[in-house]
Design a protein around this motif. Structure first.
Motif, PDB file in Angstrom:
ATOM      1  N   ARG A 189       0.845  -1.198   0.000  1.00 41.96           N
ATOM      2  CA  ARG A 189       0.000   0.000   0.000  1.00 41.96           C
ATOM      3  C   ARG A 189       0.873   1.237   0.000  1.00 41.96           C
ATOM      4  O   ARG A 189       1.904   1.282   0.673  1.00 41.96           O
ATOM      5  N   ASP A 214       0.321   5.684   0.126  1.00 41.23           N
ATOM      6  CA  ASP A 214      -0.613   6.791   0.320  1.00 41.23           C
ATOM      7  C   ASP A 214      -0.008   8.086  -0.200  1.00 41.23           C
ATOM      8  O   ASP A 214       1.141   8.403   0.129  1.00 41.23           O
ATOM      9  N   ILE A 258      -5.251   6.246  -1.902  1.00 40.52           N
ATOM     10  CA  ILE A 258      -4.621   5.041  -1.364  1.00 40.52           C
ATOM     11  C   ILE A 258      -4.421   4.070  -2.519  1.00 40.52           C
ATOM     12  O   ILE A 258      -5.391   3.602  -3.122  1.00 40.52           O
ATOM     13  N   ILE A 264      -3.261   0.444  -3.697  1.00 40.45           N
ATOM     14  CA  ILE A 264      -2.978  -0.898  -3.195  1.00 40.45           C
ATOM     15  C   ILE A 264      -2.633  -1.810  -4.370  1.00 40.45           C
ATOM     16  O   ILE A 264      -3.299  -1.791  -5.404  1.00 40.45           O
ATOM     17  N   LEU A 284      -4.508  -4.675   4.299  1.00 40.59           N
ATOM     18  CA  LEU A 284      -3.944  -3.355   3.989  1.00 40.59           C
ATOM     19  C   LEU A 284      -4.953  -2.222   4.161  1.00 40.59           C
ATOM     20  O   LEU A 284      -4.567  -1.080   4.428  1.00 40.59           O
ATOM     21  N   LEU A 285      -6.244  -2.529   4.002  1.00 36.52           N
ATOM     22  CA  LEU A 285      -7.281  -1.495   4.107  1.00 36.52           C
ATOM     23  C   LEU A 285      -8.206  -1.741   5.299  1.00 36.52           C
ATOM     24  O   LEU A 285      -9.347  -1.279   5.299  1.00 36.52           O
ATOM     25  N   VAL A 299      -9.663   4.798  -3.305  1.00 36.80           N
ATOM     26  CA  VAL A 299      -8.715   3.699  -3.473  1.00 36.80           C
ATOM     27  C   VAL A 299      -8.390   3.523  -4.953  1.00 36.80           C
ATOM     28  O   VAL A 299      -9.283   3.578  -5.803  1.00 36.80           O
TER      29      VAL A 299
END
Length: 275
Positions: free
Chosen positions: A33, A35, A40, A42, A58-59, A191
């Motif tokens: 991941r 940011d 975000i 992934i 990861l989330l 995301v």
């Protein structure tokens, strides 16, 4: 088309800071991941279960936050609590999912549990299908006792366009999309998922935390298929016997190698959800 895919994949390069490498579990070895700027990114890679586990792990915080926000949002907006959505997902959606996507959702659940977030497969299935349930299935139920109650309940969630050929400056493809959703939902739709499954095409898409599909319907796969949509407002005609839209959308993102493939996958078992 190859140029377009390569340009979009450069998004990965932009996320070079704040990279989160997961723990010691071997299922996490290919997932990570990053940011940046409110987005975000992934990267999920491996079997369906591994992709799901990476996603959930990861989330975990974002999925937990999204679950809590949606439970409140749907209770206020539809007068139905989360148990209704869980039960509807259990009856209408879960049995119709391909094993591949059941495994991916199961992996998300395991990833969440590894981070101390206790949800089950029906929670995650309801999360993926909440738009279909709240805006298509529920109005169809209410129409049974009050004819016409479903006619104007499906909102116009998205506006989009794709231009190419003489309609663009260089003849290449330009794709744009707006999501017309409430802020409580839209602010969490941040995301960018880069999914490399064992079977089918690599997928690059925006997504809501916990979604196995884009949901926003803005995606591209490694076969060069670009996907977006404009929602048909005021649609009615939900078929509870059909295949959920979120599975058909994800399957098309993953397995379509042509426009004909995309049409075939999306129309097979069409339940009228998220029209």
């Amino acid at each position: 088309m190859r140029k377009t895919w390569l340009v979009l994949m450069l998004i990965q390069v932009l996320f070079t800071s704040n990279r989160l490498i997961a723990g010691d579990d071997p299922r996490l070895s290919k997932g990570y991941r990053e940011d940046k700027g409110g987005w975000i990114y992934i990267h999920l890679e491996g079997s369906a279960e591994e992709i799901g586990f990476q996603h959930g792990y990861l989330l975990a915080s974002e999925i937990d936050d999204a679950m809590k926000a949606l439970q409140h949002y749907l209770k206020v907006g539809t007068k139905k609590n989360w148990d209704f959505y869980r039960d509807s997902a259990r009856r209408l959606f879960w049995p119709k999912l391909d094993k591949e996507y059941q495994d991916e959702i199961g992996g998300i659940v395991e990833g969440l549990l590894a981070r101390g977030k206790r949800y089950d497969k029906y929670d995650v299935t309801a999360l993926n299908g909440w738009i279909e349930l709240a805006q298509y299935y529920l109005p169809s139920l209410r129409a049974k006792s009050k004819p016409g109650a479903d006619v104007d309940k499906s909102p116009g969630n998205c506006s989009a366009f794709i231009a190419t050929g003489s309609y663009t400056r260089d003849g290449e493809i330009v794709m744009g999309h707006n999501a017309w959703v409430d802020y409580v939902v839209g602010e969490r739709w941040n995301v960018i998922a880069d999914i490399v499954p064992l079977k089918g095409n690599r997928i690059l898409m925006d997504a809501f935390p916990g979604f196995i599909h884009s949901g926003d319907d803005f995606a591209e796969n490694s076969a060069g298929i670009l996907i977006t949509e404009t929602t048909i407002a005021q649609f009615h005609g939900f078929d509870p016997k059909g295949i959920p839209e979120f599975e058909r959308a994800r399957k098309a993102e993953q397995y379509a190698n042509s426009i004909d493939d995309f049409i075939r996958i999306m129309t097979n078992g069409n339940n009228g959800g998220y029209a």
